[in-house]
Design an enzyme around this catalytic site. Structure first.
Site, mmCIF file in Angstrom:
data_model
loop_
_atom_site.group_PDB
_atom_site.id
_atom_site.type_symbol
_atom_site.label_atom_id
_atom_site.label_comp_id
_atom_site.label_asym_id
_atom_site.label_seq_id
_atom_site.Cartn_x
_atom_site.Cartn_y
_atom_site.Cartn_z
ATOM 1 N N ASP A 288 0.850 -1.181 0.000
ATOM 2 C CA ASP A 288 0.000 0.000 0.000
ATOM 3 C C ASP A 288 0.890 1.237 0.000
ATOM 4 O O ASP A 288 1.959 1.244 0.615
ATOM 5 C CB ASP A 288 -0.912 0.002 1.228
ATOM 6 C CG ASP A 288 -1.949 1.101 1.167
ATOM 7 O OD1 ASP A 288 -2.909 0.953 0.385
ATOM 8 O OD2 ASP A 288 -1.783 2.104 1.881
ATOM 9 N N ASP A 290 0.175 4.484 1.094
ATOM 10 C CA ASP A 290 0.113 5.460 2.188
ATOM 11 C C ASP A 290 -0.121 4.817 3.556
ATOM 12 O O ASP A 290 -0.320 5.510 4.547
ATOM 13 C CB ASP A 290 -0.976 6.497 1.914
ATOM 14 C CG ASP A 290 -2.353 5.876 1.758
ATOM 15 O OD1 ASP A 290 -2.472 4.641 1.924
ATOM 16 O OD2 ASP A 290 -3.308 6.616 1.467
ATOM 17 N N ASP A 377 -10.291 -16.168 15.765
ATOM 18 C CA ASP A 377 -10.236 -17.476 16.411
ATOM 19 C C ASP A 377 -9.744 -18.564 15.472
ATOM 20 O O ASP A 377 -9.265 -19.597 15.914
ATOM 21 C CB ASP A 377 -11.577 -17.847 17.068
ATOM 22 C CG ASP A 377 -12.765 -17.751 16.147
ATOM 23 O OD1 ASP A 377 -12.595 -17.376 14.978
ATOM 24 O OD2 ASP A 377 -13.886 -18.065 16.597
ATOM 25 N N HIS A 381 -6.846 -20.902 16.600
ATOM 26 C CA HIS A 381 -7.022 -22.355 16.501
ATOM 27 C C HIS A 381 -5.872 -23.002 15.731
ATOM 28 O O HIS A 381 -5.298 -23.999 16.179
ATOM 29 C CB HIS A 381 -8.349 -22.656 15.797
ATOM 30 C CG HIS A 381 -8.597 -24.112 15.547
ATOM 31 N ND1 HIS A 381 -9.398 -24.886 16.347
ATOM 32 C CD2 HIS A 381 -8.155 -24.942 14.573
ATOM 33 C CE1 HIS A 381 -9.442 -26.126 15.880
ATOM 34 N NE2 HIS A 381 -8.687 -26.180 14.800
ATOM 35 N N HIS A 385 -2.629 -25.626 16.821
ATOM 36 C CA HIS A 385 -2.104 -26.909 16.336
ATOM 37 C C HIS A 385 -0.574 -26.906 16.363
ATOM 38 O O HIS A 385 0.056 -27.926 16.662
ATOM 39 C CB HIS A 385 -2.589 -27.179 14.915
ATOM 40 C CG HIS A 385 -4.008 -27.667 14.838
ATOM 41 N ND1 HIS A 385 -4.460 -28.747 15.561
ATOM 42 C CD2 HIS A 385 -5.070 -27.217 14.116
ATOM 43 C CE1 HIS A 385 -5.752 -28.951 15.286
ATOM 44 N NE2 HIS A 385 -6.142 -28.036 14.416
ATOM 45 N N TYR A 396 -2.966 -37.378 15.556
ATOM 46 C CA TYR A 396 -4.208 -36.861 14.992
ATOM 47 C C TYR A 396 -5.151 -37.988 14.598
ATOM 48 O O TYR A 396 -5.435 -38.225 13.424
ATOM 49 C CB TYR A 396 -3.898 -35.974 13.796
ATOM 50 C CG TYR A 396 -5.004 -34.987 13.477
ATOM 51 C CD1 TYR A 396 -5.330 -33.971 14.363
ATOM 52 C CD2 TYR A 396 -5.712 -35.069 12.278
ATOM 53 C CE1 TYR A 396 -6.332 -33.070 14.082
ATOM 54 C CE2 TYR A 396 -6.714 -34.166 11.972
ATOM 55 C CZ TYR A 396 -7.025 -33.171 12.890
ATOM 56 O OH TYR A 396 -8.025 -32.270 12.597
ATOM 57 N N GLU A 405 -7.753 -31.327 18.451
ATOM 58 C CA GLU A 405 -8.728 -30.341 17.971
ATOM 59 C C GLU A 405 -9.325 -29.550 19.129
ATOM 60 O O GLU A 405 -9.518 -28.336 19.032
ATOM 61 C CB GLU A 405 -9.839 -31.044 17.194
ATOM 62 C CG GLU A 405 -9.484 -31.405 15.773
ATOM 63 C CD GLU A 405 -9.240 -30.179 14.903
ATOM 64 O OE1 GLU A 405 -9.854 -29.124 15.158
ATOM 65 O OE2 GLU A 405 -8.425 -30.283 13.968
ATOM 66 N N GLU A 434 -18.921 -18.569 14.182
ATOM 67 C CA GLU A 434 -20.225 -17.933 14.016
ATOM 68 C C GLU A 434 -20.221 -16.837 12.958
ATOM 69 O O GLU A 434 -21.257 -16.546 12.350
ATOM 70 C CB GLU A 434 -20.726 -17.375 15.355
ATOM 71 C CG GLU A 434 -20.005 -16.134 15.873
ATOM 72 C CD GLU A 434 -18.723 -16.455 16.617
ATOM 73 O OE1 GLU A 434 -18.168 -15.535 17.242
ATOM 74 O OE2 GLU A 434 -18.275 -17.616 16.557
ATOM 75 N N ASP A 475 -13.033 -39.003 9.390
ATOM 76 C CA ASP A 475 -12.575 -37.894 10.235
ATOM 77 C C ASP A 475 -11.553 -38.374 11.259
ATOM 78 O O ASP A 475 -11.538 -37.918 12.389
ATOM 79 C CB ASP A 475 -13.764 -37.216 10.911
ATOM 80 C CG ASP A 475 -13.394 -35.884 11.565
ATOM 81 O OD1 ASP A 475 -12.428 -35.250 11.101
ATOM 82 O OD2 ASP A 475 -14.068 -35.496 12.540
ATOM 83 N N HIS A 480 -13.017 -34.182 14.832
ATOM 84 C CA HIS A 480 -13.764 -32.923 14.847
ATOM 85 C C HIS A 480 -15.110 -33.055 15.550
ATOM 86 O O HIS A 480 -15.794 -32.060 15.760
ATOM 87 C CB HIS A 480 -13.991 -32.412 13.426
ATOM 88 C CG HIS A 480 -12.767 -31.871 12.777
ATOM 89 N ND1 HIS A 480 -12.001 -32.612 11.902
ATOM 90 C CD2 HIS A 480 -12.154 -30.677 12.881
ATOM 91 C CE1 HIS A 480 -10.978 -31.890 11.490
ATOM 92 N NE2 HIS A 480 -11.051 -30.704 12.077
#
Length: 829
Positions: A288, A290, A377, A381, A385, A396, A405, A434, A475, A480
């Site tokens: 950038d 300025d 977050d 997160h 790890h 894992y 996790e 969220e 998974d 998870h």
């Protein structure tokens, strides 16, 4: 390369005879064991009875009962803010590193207070590989199945050499010979066993993945896959929380040109533009003129570069200011972020993922489910790890992966709350994702995991069964999903909660605040947990961490203990033990019992004679006891309305009490019979069966493909309870073999699939003979061609089919004995 160590470089803890290996119990205050019987944590008496830190070799030798084949190499020594010294030792067997086996000696003021970790008891293992490293790498690459690997990209190879300032640096995996548990085998003889293996760090570019792949150095079988890139997209990850106008530290290269790099934190924070590509070396700086980046709020979402840069800085600040940790490695490691990353450039679909790849942060722009994934977050997160990799290094998969996790979620919440309070931001601490989720209120909820399909109780509602074959498709054993248990434990510990959990335990926990809870969680992860830790280990570890920080019997220790009780792990403070978890079993039922049903089942004290029960009978109120290691005989028979048909029998026992019958050794009987008499089968209860009440399932079906969990046409399922005695706490499957059936105790029956209809000769030219397995007469037969049109030139007479008038081809024959209809193909030649 072989990583063997000579006796000179190792801290040798063997060398004594078995008579000198007796443990010094007079110094032991308490001991907690792993499921395999080895010590997870040993705590010692204080003052005059304590070992000295200089006696580390003695305490490990005595308490772990080391042999001359076992060696422990001191890996590192650290001192924390409580002035505890932690000496971490890596286990070796005959000079070969044992993966995920590390033990730590904890001391204060020169006295050993406790030891904790994972120790593998190994004997008689052949440590000379049959397979070369290059051959094993071929097996690993075949397992990964990528079309292109990072070391095959000249630009990425050059970029790595520049990044590490090492002309020899390469992404091509270099084989390391290690010993590791086989965690992918379904064979009870090899599942969970210590295995000599080649370890490779395989970084695939297309499709994207990075994992440690372990290949059996004798058989070439892949025995473990431990993901480095944690692929949060499997259940998605965190929010793109736009954090308003922030003051970001950066740098100017020349007058009038600013870029997102700064070096006031550790070795630096750098943020790059991947330009919707998948190459790190092709990424460029955001610049950038300025240093007022208002134009970056555009349709291309270039303002997310500011979110990534801000998130990395806020995450670094939290670790430094709250836990005195200098970046994720505690040595000031540079945090590099790449935004606008796309794993498949040009496909028109944004990348719905964010991950730590073992070296850098990577963020996609989202697509259908998510907005760009550069939230505060999310940063916390993913860097979490990296912190885990440098501390507990939780593997894992299954429970350790769920905690991997879960700890990252904990740091997402803690860092978001800390930063929001400091800067006056509005955030939802206990909701994960969220702000970026376009379809749901949030990706995960730490206050109410059930609302987003996660368990809030160990092995409760939404718990996903662990697996012996963890892959991305399942998974990695629910990492998870089952992380919800650790998430909810941290929430309850922080804010408090009262209620009754999924296994019927009433609890009331007084919260201690998120700051104290985070300190306990960090000490748990960084000091006491090891790669293969379970939820039970985490409970023990966190109680020790709280005791270190706040003292034995403190309100914090009580809260930690009761919070674990609230989520179904261990006893409450004061000794209340939660009732055993009752698994929810799948449904199994026959649609019709008009022609056949189970009329007799006997095992031990279970002895039931019955008529048809509508396809399913719940006999779980009836039970018998089975001793682990004992030989057992089960008897059963079929009832028929008239003709005796061929029936397929399956008997299952859920030996590890995890709610499924698919684990190795849990199918204890399998076979077929058309007999109306009593059938018997003998099986052996494995010594690894878990003690306590579990489910016995008996299935009789007219379909050979019927499994332990499905609805089927004709037949019946009956469930009972068996109590295993003298078993273990092992959660892996047993080693019993599938028993053969016998009729009247003498005649062996077939375990092979027997066709309900047999046609001969097939192909046929003139005449086709028809026989039913039930021995019933064939009353009618019709022939249709592959279009479904009835063939008029076929005549059925006296149990035989005249096909001389048919044209050559394939036909479908439908026959009936007056009660059932059967289908079979034949060829007219």
């Amino acid at each position: 390369m072989l990583h063997k160590y000579s006796a000179v470089t190792l801290l040798l803890l063997g060398g004594l005879t078995s008579t000198t290996l007796a443990q010094d119990f007079s110094r032991v205050q308490s001991k907690v064991l792993h499921d395999n019987g080895t010590p997870y944590m040993v705590q010692f008496r204080s003052a005059a009875m304590a070992y000295k830190l200089s006696e580390a070799s003695k305490v490990l030798r005595e308490q772990l009962q080391l042999t001359t084949d076992d060696q422990m190499l001191r890996a590192k020594t650290t001192t924390d803010e409580l002035n505890y010294v932690h000496e971490k030792y890596q286990q070796f067997y005959k000079g070969i590193k044992v993966e995920h086996a590390a033990y730590t000696v904890h001391a204060q003021k020169g006295d050993v207070t406790s030891i904790s970790g994972q120790f593998e008891r190994i004997s008689g293992l052949n440590v000379t590989p049959s397979l070369t490293a290059s051959a094993a790498l071929e097996r690993a690459m075949s397992f990964v199945g990528a079309t292109k690997y990072m070391w095959q990209d000249a630009a990425e190879e050059a970029g790595l050499k520049q990044l590490e300032n090492n002309p020899a640096a390469t992404y091509k995996p270099q084989g390391e010979l290690v010993i590791v548990r086989n965690q992918r085998s379904n064979n009870p003889l090899t599942a969970g066993k210590a295995t000599l293996a080649w370890k490779f760090n395989v970084y695939a570019q297309q499709p994207l993945s990075r994992a440690f792949i372990y290949v059996d150095a004798h058989s070439g079988e892949v025995v473990l896959q431990d993901a480095i890139i944690k692929h949060a997209a499997a259940t998605a990850t965190f929010a793109t929380a736009y954090s308003g106008t922030r003051s970001l530290a950066n740098e100017t290269v020349v007058a009038g040109q600013y870029r997102l790099r700064e070096y006031t934190r550790g070795l630096g924070i750098e943020t790059y533009n991947a330009r919707k590509g998948n190459s790190y070396t092709a990424a460029v700086d955001f610049t950038d003129a300025d240093n007022s980046w208002t134009e970056y709020n555009n349709a291309n979402f270039d303002n997310i570069a500011g979110d990534a840069h801000f998130g990395a800085q806020a995450t670094y600040d939290y670790w430094k200011l709250v836990h005195n940790r200098n970046s994720f490695d505690n040595a000031g490691a540079k945090i590099k972020s790449y935004v606008h990353f796309d794993d498949t450039p040009g496909d028109g679909v944004g990348y719905e993922n964010a991950y730590w790849n073992g070296s850098v942060m990577t963020y996609g722009d989202g697509a259908t489910r998510f907005r760009p994934l550069t939230a505060l977050d999310v940063c916390a997160h993913e860097v979490g790890h990296a912190v885990c990799e440098k501390t507990a290094n939780l593997t894992y998969q299954n429970e350790s992966g769920a905690m991997n996790e879960g700890f990252s979620d904990i740091w997402g919440a803690a860092i978001e709350q800390y930063t929001a309070a400091k800067l006056g931001l509005t955030k939802s601490t206990w909701l994960i994702g969220e702000d970026i989720d376009k379809q749901q209120p949030a990706l995960r909820s730490m206050s109410d995991p059930n609302s987003q399909g996660q368990p809030d109780t160990y092995k409760g509602t939404y718990w996903k069964a662990t697996t012996t074959s963890p892959t991305s498709a399942n998974d990695y054993g629910g990492v998870h999903t089952n992380s919800g248990v650790l998430n909810h434990w941290f929430y309850i510990l922080s804010v408090g909660k009262s209620g009754t959990n999924d296994i019927g335990s009433a609890y009331s926990v007084t919260g201690i605040g998120i700051d104290a809870a985070a300190k306990i969680a960090y000490r748990t992860e960084s000091v006491y947990l090891t790669a293969s830790s379970t939820y039970a280990n985490a409970r023990t570890a966190s109680i020790s961490a709280a005791t270190d920080l706040y003292g034995a019997g403190s309100a914090q220790v009580t809260a930690v203990t009761n919070a674990w009780y609230a989520v179904g792990v261990g006893a409450a403070a004061g000794g209340t033990t939660p009732p055993p978890t009752t698994p929810t079993y799948c449904a199994s039922k026959g649609t019709s019992t008009a022609y056949e049903w189970i009329d007799y089942v006997k095992l031990g004290t279970i002895a039931r004679t019955s008529a048809a029960d509508g396809g399913y009978y719940n006999g779980t109120a009836t039970s018998t006891s089975l001793a682990a290691g004992s030989s057992q005989t089960i008897s059963f028979s079929a009832g028929f309305a008239s003709t005796a048909y061929t029936e397929y029998w399956k008997v299952y026992i859920d030996y590890n009490r995890n709610g499924v019958f698919t684990d190795a050794g849990e199918t204890v009987v399998s076979g077929s019979s058309a007999s109306t008499g009593t059938l018997t089968a003998t099986f052996t209860v494995p010594t690894t069966a878990k003690s306590g009440a579990t489910r016995l399932r008996v299935i009789m079906s007219d379909a050979s493909a019927t499994t332990s969990c499905n609805s089927y046409s004709y037949g019946e399922t009956e469930d009972y309870t068996v109590n295993i005695t003298g078993g273990t706490l092992a959660l892996d499957g047993g080693s019993s073999s599938v028993a053969s059936l016998t009729s009247g105790g003498t005649t062996a029956l077939s375990n092979s699939v027997e066709k309900a209809v047999t046609l001969f000769p097939n192909p046929a030219s003139d005449e086709l003979n028809i026989a039913l397995a039930s021995k019933a007469p064939v009353l009618s037969a019709t022939v249709t061609d592959l279009r479904g049109a009835r063939a008029a030139n076929a005549r059925f007479e006296n149990g035989k089919l005249n096909v001389s008038g048919l044209s050559k081809g394939i036909y479908l024959l439908t026959v009936s004995d007056g009660q059932k209809t059967f289908h079979e193909r034949f060829v007219k030649e």
